[in-house]
Design a protein around this motif. Sequence first.
Motif, PDB file in Angstrom:
ATOM      1  N   MET A 108       0.727  -1.378  -0.278  1.00 24.76           N
ATOM      2  CA  MET A 108      -0.202  -0.014  -0.173  1.00 24.76           C
ATOM      3  C   MET A 108       1.378   1.337   0.013  1.00 24.76           C
ATOM      4  O   MET A 108       0.447   1.497  -0.625  1.00 24.76           O
ATOM      5  CB  MET A 108      -0.547  -0.063   1.528  1.00 24.76           C
ATOM      6  N   ALA A 109       1.906   1.344   0.587  1.00 25.47           N
ATOM      7  CA  ALA A 109       2.413   2.359   1.021  1.00 25.47           C
ATOM      8  C   ALA A 109       3.090   3.258  -1.149  1.00 25.47           C
ATOM      9  O   ALA A 109       3.449   4.197  -0.619  1.00 25.47           O
ATOM     10  CB  ALA A 109       3.506   2.353   2.285  1.00 25.47           C
ATOM     11  N   GLN A 110       3.954   1.937  -0.702  1.00 25.81           N
ATOM     12  CA  GLN A 110       4.716   1.827  -2.424  1.00 25.81           C
ATOM     13  C   GLN A 110       3.508   2.793  -3.451  1.00 25.81           C
ATOM     14  O   GLN A 110       3.440   3.638  -4.463  1.00 25.81           O
ATOM     15  CB  GLN A 110       4.850   0.854  -2.906  1.00 25.81           C
ATOM     16  N   THR A 111       2.312   1.290  -3.448  1.00 23.93           N
ATOM     17  CA  THR A 111       1.654   2.438  -4.475  1.00 23.93           C
ATOM     18  C   THR A 111       0.881   3.575  -3.983  1.00 23.93           C
ATOM     19  O   THR A 111       1.007   4.443  -4.981  1.00 23.93           O
ATOM     20  CB  THR A 111       0.040   0.941  -4.073  1.00 23.93           C
ATOM     21  N   GLY A 118      11.728  11.160  -7.011  1.00 25.10           N
ATOM     22  CA  GLY A 118      11.105  10.427  -5.922  1.00 25.10           C
ATOM     23  C   GLY A 118      10.695   9.281  -6.643  1.00 25.10           C
ATOM     24  O   GLY A 118      10.745   8.713  -5.512  1.00 25.10           O
ATOM     25  N   VAL A 119       9.621   9.783  -7.595  1.00 21.05           N
ATOM     26  CA  VAL A 119       9.945   7.980  -7.647  1.00 21.05           C
ATOM     27  C   VAL A 119      10.185   7.702  -8.507  1.00 21.05           C
ATOM     28  O   VAL A 119      10.285   5.857  -7.825  1.00 21.05           O
ATOM     29  CB  VAL A 119       8.419   8.665  -9.083  1.00 21.05           C
ATOM     30  N   VAL A 120      11.421   7.737  -8.906  1.00 26.97           N
ATOM     31  CA  VAL A 120      12.485   7.166  -9.467  1.00 26.97           C
ATOM     32  C   VAL A 120      13.578   6.238  -7.658  1.00 26.97           C
ATOM     33  O   VAL A 120      13.252   4.867  -7.725  1.00 26.97           O
ATOM     34  CB  VAL A 120      13.162   7.776 -10.099  1.00 26.97           C
ATOM     35  N   ILE A 121      13.218   6.884  -6.905  1.00 29.99           N
ATOM     36  CA  ILE A 121      13.472   6.274  -6.197  1.00 29.99           C
ATOM     37  C   ILE A 121      12.899   5.585  -4.723  1.00 29.99           C
ATOM     38  O   ILE A 121      12.826   4.039  -4.539  1.00 29.99           O
ATOM     39  CB  ILE A 121      13.855   7.191  -4.866  1.00 29.99           C
ATOM     40  N   VAL A 122      11.465   5.058  -4.744  1.00 31.28           N
ATOM     41  CA  VAL A 122       9.969   4.439  -4.742  1.00 31.28           C
ATOM     42  C   VAL A 122      10.345   3.531  -5.543  1.00 31.28           C
ATOM     43  O   VAL A 122       9.949   2.619  -4.642  1.00 31.28           O
ATOM     44  CB  VAL A 122       9.500   5.729  -4.986  1.00 31.28           C
ATOM     45  N   LEU A 123      10.323   3.332  -7.188  1.00 36.12           N
ATOM     46  CA  LEU A 123      10.875   2.267  -7.514  1.00 36.12           C
ATOM     47  C   LEU A 123      12.263   1.133  -6.923  1.00 36.12           C
ATOM     48  O   LEU A 123      11.608   0.465  -7.642  1.00 36.12           O
ATOM     49  CB  LEU A 123      11.043   2.767  -9.153  1.00 36.12           C
ATOM     50  N   ASP A 124      13.037   1.392  -6.636  1.00 33.93           N
ATOM     51  CA  ASP A 124      14.448   1.062  -6.168  1.00 33.93           C
ATOM     52  C   ASP A 124      14.937   0.844  -6.724  1.00 33.93           C
ATOM     53  O   ASP A 124      14.665  -0.766  -7.850  1.00 33.93           O
ATOM     54  CB  ASP A 124      13.654   0.601  -5.098  1.00 33.93           C
ATOM     55  N   PRO A 125      15.808   1.801  -8.572  1.00 34.81           N
ATOM     56  CA  PRO A 125      16.835   1.532  -9.347  1.00 34.81           C
ATOM     57  C   PRO A 125      17.690   0.288  -8.812  1.00 34.81           C
ATOM     58  O   PRO A 125      18.293  -0.562  -9.606  1.00 34.81           O
ATOM     59  CB  PRO A 125      16.634   2.869  -9.520  1.00 34.81           C
ATOM     60  N   GLN A 126      18.354   0.255  -7.240  1.00 31.88           N
ATOM     61  CA  GLN A 126      19.451  -1.317  -7.079  1.00 31.88           C
ATOM     62  C   GLN A 126      18.548  -2.015  -7.245  1.00 31.88           C
ATOM     63  O   GLN A 126      19.283  -3.012  -7.991  1.00 31.88           O
ATOM     64  CB  GLN A 126      20.075  -0.542  -5.414  1.00 31.88           C
ATOM     65  N   ASP A 127      17.745  -2.385  -6.549  1.00 31.01           N
ATOM     66  CA  ASP A 127      16.733  -3.827  -7.427  1.00 31.01           C
ATOM     67  C   ASP A 127      15.794  -4.072  -7.840  1.00 31.01           C
ATOM     68  O   ASP A 127      14.849  -4.456  -8.218  1.00 31.01           O
ATOM     69  CB  ASP A 127      16.338  -4.339  -5.831  1.00 31.01           C
ATOM     70  N   PHE A 128      15.497  -2.483  -8.940  1.00 30.61           N
ATOM     71  CA  PHE A 128      14.413  -2.877 -10.478  1.00 30.61           C
ATOM     72  C   PHE A 128      14.222  -3.787 -10.709  1.00 30.61           C
ATOM     73  O   PHE A 128      15.587  -4.568 -11.684  1.00 30.61           O
ATOM     74  CB  PHE A 128      14.326  -1.492 -11.022  1.00 30.61           C
ATOM     75  N   VAL A 129      13.387  -3.862 -10.386  1.00 30.61           N
ATOM     76  CA  VAL A 129      12.727  -5.506 -12.090  1.00 30.61           C
ATOM     77  C   VAL A 129      11.983  -4.925 -12.561  1.00 30.61           C
ATOM     78  O   VAL A 129      10.847  -5.203 -11.954  1.00 30.61           O
ATOM     79  CB  VAL A 129      12.091  -6.701 -11.201  1.00 30.61           C
ATOM     80  N   ALA A 185      12.812   1.422   3.357  1.00 28.08           N
ATOM     81  CA  ALA A 185      13.295   2.677   3.983  1.00 28.08           C
ATOM     82  C   ALA A 185      13.155   3.960   2.076  1.00 28.08           C
ATOM     83  O   ALA A 185      13.402   5.057   2.771  1.00 28.08           O
ATOM     84  CB  ALA A 185      14.685   2.872   4.012  1.00 28.08           C
ATOM     85  N   HIS A 186      13.689   3.417   1.146  1.00 24.81           N
ATOM     86  CA  HIS A 186      13.764   4.053  -0.070  1.00 24.81           C
ATOM     87  C   HIS A 186      12.032   4.169  -0.277  1.00 24.81           C
ATOM     88  O   HIS A 186      11.788   5.419  -0.869  1.00 24.81           O
ATOM     89  CB  HIS A 186      14.677   2.940  -1.674  1.00 24.81           C
ATOM     90  N   VAL A 187      11.530   3.583   0.404  1.00 24.06           N
ATOM     91  CA  VAL A 187       9.706   3.878  -0.292  1.00 24.06           C
ATOM     92  C   VAL A 187       9.571   5.222   0.742  1.00 24.06           C
ATOM     93  O   VAL A 187       8.649   6.201   0.080  1.00 24.06           O
ATOM     94  CB  VAL A 187       8.726   2.249   0.502  1.00 24.06           C
ATOM     95  N   MET A 188       9.677   5.326   1.236  1.00 23.55           N
ATOM     96  CA  MET A 188       9.629   6.182   2.639  1.00 23.55           C
ATOM     97  C   MET A 188      10.511   8.142   2.622  1.00 23.55           C
ATOM     98  O   MET A 188      10.123   8.926   2.269  1.00 23.55           O
ATOM     99  CB  MET A 188      10.172   6.260   3.981  1.00 23.55           C
ATOM    100  N   MET A 189      11.566   7.495   1.921  1.00 24.36           N
ATOM    101  CA  MET A 189      12.636   8.386   1.474  1.00 24.36           C
ATOM    102  C   MET A 189      12.245   9.046  -0.544  1.00 24.36           C
ATOM    103  O   MET A 189      11.810   9.767   0.079  1.00 24.36           O
ATOM    104  CB  MET A 189      13.945   8.141   1.388  1.00 24.36           C
ATOM    105  N   GLY A 190      11.531   8.517  -0.516  1.00 18.91           N
ATOM    106  CA  GLY A 190      10.747   8.422  -1.888  1.00 18.91           C
ATOM    107  C   GLY A 190       9.851   9.379  -1.575  1.00 18.91           C
ATOM    108  O   GLY A 190       9.445  10.373  -2.727  1.00 18.91           O
ATOM    109  N   ILE A 242       8.133  13.404  -2.655  1.00 19.41           N
ATOM    110  CA  ILE A 242       6.950  13.589  -3.588  1.00 19.41           C
ATOM    111  C   ILE A 242       6.059  14.551  -2.947  1.00 19.41           C
ATOM    112  O   ILE A 242       5.453  15.080  -3.410  1.00 19.41           O
ATOM    113  CB  ILE A 242       5.951  12.421  -3.861  1.00 19.41           C
ATOM    114  N   ILE A 243       5.838  14.065  -1.459  1.00 22.45           N
ATOM    115  CA  ILE A 243       4.828  15.105  -1.238  1.00 22.45           C
ATOM    116  C   ILE A 243       5.050  15.905  -0.866  1.00 22.45           C
ATOM    117  O   ILE A 243       4.741  16.697  -1.411  1.00 22.45           O
ATOM    118  CB  ILE A 243       4.719  14.047   0.265  1.00 22.45           C
ATOM    119  N   ALA A 244       7.145  16.654   0.003  1.00 18.60           N
ATOM    120  CA  ALA A 244       7.421  17.810  -0.301  1.00 18.60           C
ATOM    121  C   ALA A 244       6.624  18.730  -1.862  1.00 18.60           C
ATOM    122  O   ALA A 244       6.255  19.788  -1.268  1.00 18.60           O
ATOM    123  CB  ALA A 244       8.566  17.554  -0.206  1.00 18.60           C
TER     124      ALA A 244
END
Length: 301
Positions: free
Chosen positions: A112-115, A152-163, A279-284, A288-290
Amino acid sequence: MRAGAAEQASAGEPASSGERTQRPWLAVLLMAAAMLCFTTLDTIMRALYAEHPLPMLVFVRNLVQVAALALLVPVIGPGFTRTRRVGIHILRGICLVLTTVFITLALGNLPMAQTYSITFSTPLMATVLAAVALGERPSTAQWVCIFIGLVGVVIVLDPQDFVFGPALLYPLAMAFFNAVLYVLTRYAGQQEGPLTLVFWASLAALAICLAGLPFYAVPIPLTACALLAVGGVAGTAAHLMITGACRLAPMAVVSPILYSQIVWAGLIGWLVFEEVPAAHVMMGSALIIACGIVTLRSRTT
């Protein structure tokens, strides 16, 4: 951001300055409660989607909302059911159906949080669309916010483990169609009030669902219908609370509270689905929120 919230908050009949600043704390509470209601509706849709066909869920959800709004006619009067922009509302109804479909698909496949973090990019997308469709000119600060928000969207998608997978397209599609709905509502809202906008978007969405009903109609258990009724009433109550909040305080006060939905999403996701935001979801989300808050405030001041 739940479909319809931002656009309803930014459109409609403005209240007088004195009325809007009378009870700002009540406005904040109403807006936060509205976000909880939207999250409750989404949670019900997500839970039922696991066992029931999505088209039927969308149909019943819109049916309940139209019925709930129709019950207001004897109380408020039939004025909010009149419109001169049927064509625009049909387009808004299409967008409303699509946002409901994609948010449910997203919640059925992602935490839910990521969505919600990804869908919070709606105001940023809407700013770009408004610049193209309505000729609005974003300021330099807004363009900077759009760029940072996309980071911020890219961070939420987590590019390091992006699939890459179709599930990641669902919240992005929801955000896009919600942004289109936002722009259409800003256009229609120049002449019509919030309740009219909500009623006609819901009615158009219901008509679209009815047109396809012969192709997907299947029985739904009474327990599922009861839950959808609760969700539909919660969604309707959310729209009414947003309308009330916007008449009790300036938009610069109430618009940032739209993002309280990430708090409710994180709490409900943890309590109901045992999801802990990464953590990456909260950071992104923070980025986005700001950026969304700056964008919304600059459009309403």
